[in-house]
Design an enzyme around this catalytic site. Structure first.
Site, mmCIF file in Angstrom:
data_model
loop_
_atom_site.group_PDB
_atom_site.id
_atom_site.type_symbol
_atom_site.label_atom_id
_atom_site.label_comp_id
_atom_site.label_asym_id
_atom_site.label_seq_id
_atom_site.Cartn_x
_atom_site.Cartn_y
_atom_site.Cartn_z
ATOM 1 N N SER A 126 0.997 -1.270 -0.083
ATOM 2 C CA SER A 126 -0.078 -0.058 0.096
ATOM 3 C C SER A 126 0.879 1.097 0.111
ATOM 4 O O SER A 126 1.948 1.219 0.611
ATOM 5 C CB SER A 126 -0.850 0.043 1.294
ATOM 6 O OG SER A 126 -1.617 1.178 1.447
ATOM 7 N N TYR A 150 -1.041 -0.567 10.876
ATOM 8 C CA TYR A 150 -1.382 -1.192 9.512
ATOM 9 C C TYR A 150 -0.510 -0.927 8.249
ATOM 10 O O TYR A 150 0.430 -2.105 7.705
ATOM 11 C CB TYR A 150 -2.740 -0.548 8.843
ATOM 12 C CG TYR A 150 -3.072 -0.652 7.466
ATOM 13 C CD1 TYR A 150 -3.394 -2.099 6.863
ATOM 14 C CD2 TYR A 150 -2.920 0.310 6.396
ATOM 15 C CE1 TYR A 150 -3.456 -2.435 5.522
ATOM 16 C CE2 TYR A 150 -3.008 -0.282 5.089
ATOM 17 C CZ TYR A 150 -3.314 -1.358 4.735
ATOM 18 O OH TYR A 150 -3.549 -1.691 3.268
ATOM 19 N N LYS A 154 2.374 -3.871 6.595
ATOM 20 C CA LYS A 154 2.637 -4.018 5.447
ATOM 21 C C LYS A 154 4.046 -3.808 5.187
ATOM 22 O O LYS A 154 4.605 -4.810 4.300
ATOM 23 C CB LYS A 154 1.719 -2.986 4.413
ATOM 24 C CG LYS A 154 0.291 -3.114 4.593
ATOM 25 C CD LYS A 154 -0.198 -4.448 4.286
ATOM 26 C CE LYS A 154 -0.556 -4.540 2.906
ATOM 27 N NZ LYS A 154 -1.471 -5.952 2.634
HETATM 28 N N1 LIG Z 1 -8.906 -1.217 -0.767
HETATM 29 C C1 LIG Z 1 -7.377 -0.498 -0.421
HETATM 30 O O1 LIG Z 1 -7.778 0.703 -0.628
HETATM 31 C C2 LIG Z 1 -6.307 -1.165 -0.569
HETATM 32 C C3 LIG Z 1 -5.108 -0.201 -0.641
HETATM 33 C C4 LIG Z 1 -4.043 -0.683 -0.641
HETATM 34 C C5 LIG Z 1 -3.591 -1.826 -0.392
HETATM 35 N N2 LIG Z 1 -4.538 -2.721 -0.049
HETATM 36 C C6 LIG Z 1 -4.210 -4.177 0.195
HETATM 37 O O2 LIG Z 1 -5.105 -5.037 -0.655
HETATM 38 C C7 LIG Z 1 -5.573 -6.028 -0.042
HETATM 39 C C8 LIG Z 1 -6.989 -6.497 -0.446
HETATM 40 O O3 LIG Z 1 -7.557 -5.236 -0.001
HETATM 41 P P1 LIG Z 1 -9.126 -5.175 -0.144
HETATM 42 O O4 LIG Z 1 -9.897 -3.698 -0.256
HETATM 43 O O5 LIG Z 1 -9.817 -5.847 -1.247
HETATM 44 O O6 LIG Z 1 -9.748 -5.994 1.264
HETATM 45 P P2 LIG Z 1 -10.799 -6.856 1.464
HETATM 46 O O7 LIG Z 1 -11.173 -6.758 3.156
HETATM 47 O O8 LIG Z 1 -12.204 -6.682 0.864
HETATM 48 O O9 LIG Z 1 -10.112 -8.284 1.250
HETATM 49 C C9 LIG Z 1 -9.477 -9.004 2.053
HETATM 50 C C10 LIG Z 1 -9.753 -10.461 2.116
HETATM 51 O O10 LIG Z 1 -8.771 -10.997 3.039
HETATM 52 C C11 LIG Z 1 -9.641 -12.075 3.661
HETATM 53 N N3 LIG Z 1 -8.760 -12.151 4.927
HETATM 54 C C12 LIG Z 1 -8.553 -11.506 5.879
HETATM 55 N N4 LIG Z 1 -7.851 -12.181 6.802
HETATM 56 C C13 LIG Z 1 -7.673 -13.289 6.418
HETATM 57 C C14 LIG Z 1 -6.749 -14.376 6.858
HETATM 58 N N5 LIG Z 1 -6.145 -14.482 8.189
HETATM 59 N N6 LIG Z 1 -6.784 -15.523 6.308
HETATM 60 C C15 LIG Z 1 -7.462 -15.570 4.961
HETATM 61 N N7 LIG Z 1 -8.317 -14.715 4.613
HETATM 62 C C16 LIG Z 1 -8.224 -13.359 5.325
HETATM 63 C C17 LIG Z 1 -11.079 -11.307 3.975
HETATM 64 O O11 LIG Z 1 -12.039 -12.171 4.402
HETATM 65 C C18 LIG Z 1 -11.218 -10.578 2.799
HETATM 66 O O12 LIG Z 1 -12.067 -11.319 1.778
HETATM 67 C C19 LIG Z 1 -5.284 -6.149 1.408
HETATM 68 O O13 LIG Z 1 -4.007 -6.974 1.640
HETATM 69 C C20 LIG Z 1 -4.928 -4.616 1.591
HETATM 70 O O14 LIG Z 1 -3.960 -4.377 2.780
HETATM 71 C C21 LIG Z 1 -5.995 -2.261 -0.065
#
Ligand SMILES: NC(=O)c1ccc[n+]([C@@H]2O[C@H](COP(=O)([O-])OP(=O)(O)OC[C@H]3O[C@@H](n4cnc5c(N)ncnc54)[C@H](O)[C@@H]3O)[C@@H](O)[C@H]2O)c1
Length: 338
Positions: A126, A150, A154
Site C-alpha cells: 500500500s 496497518y 505492510k
Molecule cells: N482497498 C484499498 O484501498 C487497499 C489499498 C492498498 C492496499 N490494499 C491491500 O489489498 C489487499 C486487499 O484489500 P481489499 O480492499 O480487497 O480488502 P478486503 O477486506 O475486501 O479483502 C481482504 C480479504 O482477505 C480476507 N482475509 C482477511 N484476513 C484473512 C486471513 N487471516 N486469512 C485468510 N483470509 C483473510 C478477508 O475475508 C477478505 O476477503 C489487502 O492486503 C490490503 O491491505 C488495499
C-alpha cells in the site's frame, strides 16, 4: 494446461476483481479466504459470469496445515497474496491482530511456499508505507515511514519478502504498492461491499448517492490544493487487477524482489470526485465541510513510470469510468452482496 495461481483474499473487493481477470486471461485461480471480511457470493457470481468452477478453501492464511493441503493438492505456479486486514483506524486500536495477520500471515505463506518449492509471489502492499512528508509524485525509492500499525505491518511484510528473495535467488517477488483503488467491474456483478459505514471516500459517496447516508463529509477545505480539498491518486480496480496479470508475466523473467507503485500518476480532489459522481448518478450530492482530520495530508500521487517500463502496465480508465462503474455497482446492488 492453464497455470494455477493461489489467490489469498480472493473473496474480497480487490481479490474478486483479480479472480475474474485471471480467468479471463486463461489462468486458474485457487482461492483461500477466511471470509472475515467477505462471503463466497463474489466467487459464485464470477463462476456464473465465466462458466468456470473456482476451487475455494475457507481458511486462515496463517494455518500451516491448510496451506500444506493447498500446495500438495493443486499444482500451483505462483501466489497472489491479498488476504489481510486493511483499516488504519482499527489497526491503531488492535495492532496485534494487524501484525499477526498482515506480517505473520505473509511469513507463514512464504514458509509453506518454500516447503513446496513454489517461489513466484505477488504481494499487495500500500502507498501508506510512505511517510506523510513524501514528495509527490512519489517514487518507489521515497523514504518509508508508515504512520499506523496497518502501514507498519505492510512494510514489515515487504522487508521480509526482500530478505527471502535475497537469501534464495529462485524467489521472484513483485511488491505492488496500491494507491487508491475505486470503482467496480463494468458488469455490475462484483464491487466493494464495506461493512457498516464506509471508511473510504468513494463507497461513502456511493451511499450518499443511493440515499443511505445523508451527506458527504469533507474533512478540510483549506488545504493548499486548487479547490482546498484533499487530493488522492484514485485508480480503477480493474486497472489494478490487470496490473497483477502484468506482474505475473514479469515474474517469469525477473530476479529478486522489486517494488512497484500502482497509481495513475495524478490526483483528484474530493470536490472533483463529487462532481464526476454527480454526472454518473444524474443528481446533485449534498456535502458539508468539516475541520481537517489528524494525520491526513493535502495531496499525494504516484510516480508510476517504473510499472509502465517494467511491468508494461499503465492505468487506462478515467475518473468518469471509476464513478460510472462505482454507481453501476451501487445501484444494482443497493445492499451489497446481501
Ligand atoms: N482497498 C484499498 O484501498 C487497499 C489499498 C492498498 C492496499 N490494499 C491491500 O489489498 C489487499 C486487499 O484489500 P481489499 O480492499 O480487497 O480488502 P478486503 O477486506 O475486501 O479483502 C481482504 C480479504 O482477505 C480476507 N482475509 C482477511 N484476513 C484473512 C486471513 N487471516 N486469512 C485468510 N483470509 C483473510 C478477508 O475475508 C477478505 O476477503 C489487502 O492486503 C490490503 O491491505 C488495499
Amino acid at each position: 494446461m492453464a497455470k494455477r495461481i493461489l489467490l489469498t483474499g480472493g473473496c474480497g473487493y480487490i481479490g474478486s476483481h483479480i479472480c475474474l481477470e485471471l480467468i479471463e486471461q486463461g489462468y486458474q485461480p485457487v482461492v483461500l479466504d477466511n471470509l472475515s471480511n467477505s462471503s463466497t457470493t463474489p466467487l459464485q457470481r464470477i463462476e456464473q459470469l465465466t462458466g468456470q468452477h473456482i476451487p475455494f478453501i475457507e481458511g486462515d492464511v496463517r494455518d500451516e496445515a491448510i496451506l500444506d493441503h493447498i500446495f500438495s493438492t493443486y499444482e500451483l505456479s505462483a501466489t497472489i497474496h491479498l488476504a489481510g486486514l486493511k483499516s488504519v483506524a482499527e489497526s491503531v486500536a488492535a495492532p496485534i491482530a494487524y501484525y499477526q495477520t498482515n506480517f505473520g500471515g505473509t511469513v507463514a505463506l512464504c514458509q509453506a511456499m518454500q516447503r513446496h518449492r513454489v517461489k513466484h509471489f505477488i504481494y499487495s502492499s500500500s502507498a501508506t508505507v510512505y511517510g506523510l512528508t513524501a514528495q509527490s509524485p512519489i517514487r518507489e525509492d521515497a523514504p518509508t515511514a508508515p504512520a499506523s500499525p496497518y502501514g507498519q505491518s505492510k512494510l514489515m511484510a515487504e522487508i521480509a519478502l526482500r530478505d527471502i528473495a535475497h537469501a534464495d535467488p529462485q524467489w521472484k517477488i513483485a511488491i505492488l504498492r496500491y494507491f487508491n483503488p475505486v470503482g467496480a467491474h463494468a458488469c455490475g456483478q462484483i464491487g466493494e461491499d464495506p461493512c457498516g459505514v464506509p471508511n473510504n471516500l468513494m463507497p461513502y459517496v456511493s451511499q450518499v448517492a443511493a440515499g443511505k447516508q445523508p451527506k458527504i463529509r469533507i474533512f478540510g477545505n483549506d488545504y493548499p490544493t486548487p479547490d482546498g480539498t484533499g487530493m488522492r491518486d484514485y485508480l480503477h480496480v480493474c486497472d489494478l487487477a490487470h496490473a497483477h496479470l502484468c506482474a505475473l508475466r514479469w515474474l517469469d523473467g525477473a530476479s529478486g524482489a522489486k517494488v512497484f507503485n500502482l497509481g495513475t500518476g495524478r490526483g483528484y480532489s474530493v470536490l472533483e470526485i463529487i462532481r464526476a459522481y454527480e454526472k454518473a448518478c444524474g443528481h446533485a450530492l449534498p456535502f458539508q465541510f468539516l475541520p481537517r482530520r489528524d494525520g491526513d495530508i493535502a495531496s499525494y500521487h504516484a510516480e508510476p513510470a517504473l510499472a509502465t517500463r517494467e511491468l508494461r502496465w499503465s492505468a487506462t480508465r478515467t475518473i468518469e469510468d471509476m464513478c460510472r462503474d462505482a454507481w453501476n455497482w451501487q445501484s444494482r446492488n443497493p445492499n451489497g452482496y446481501t
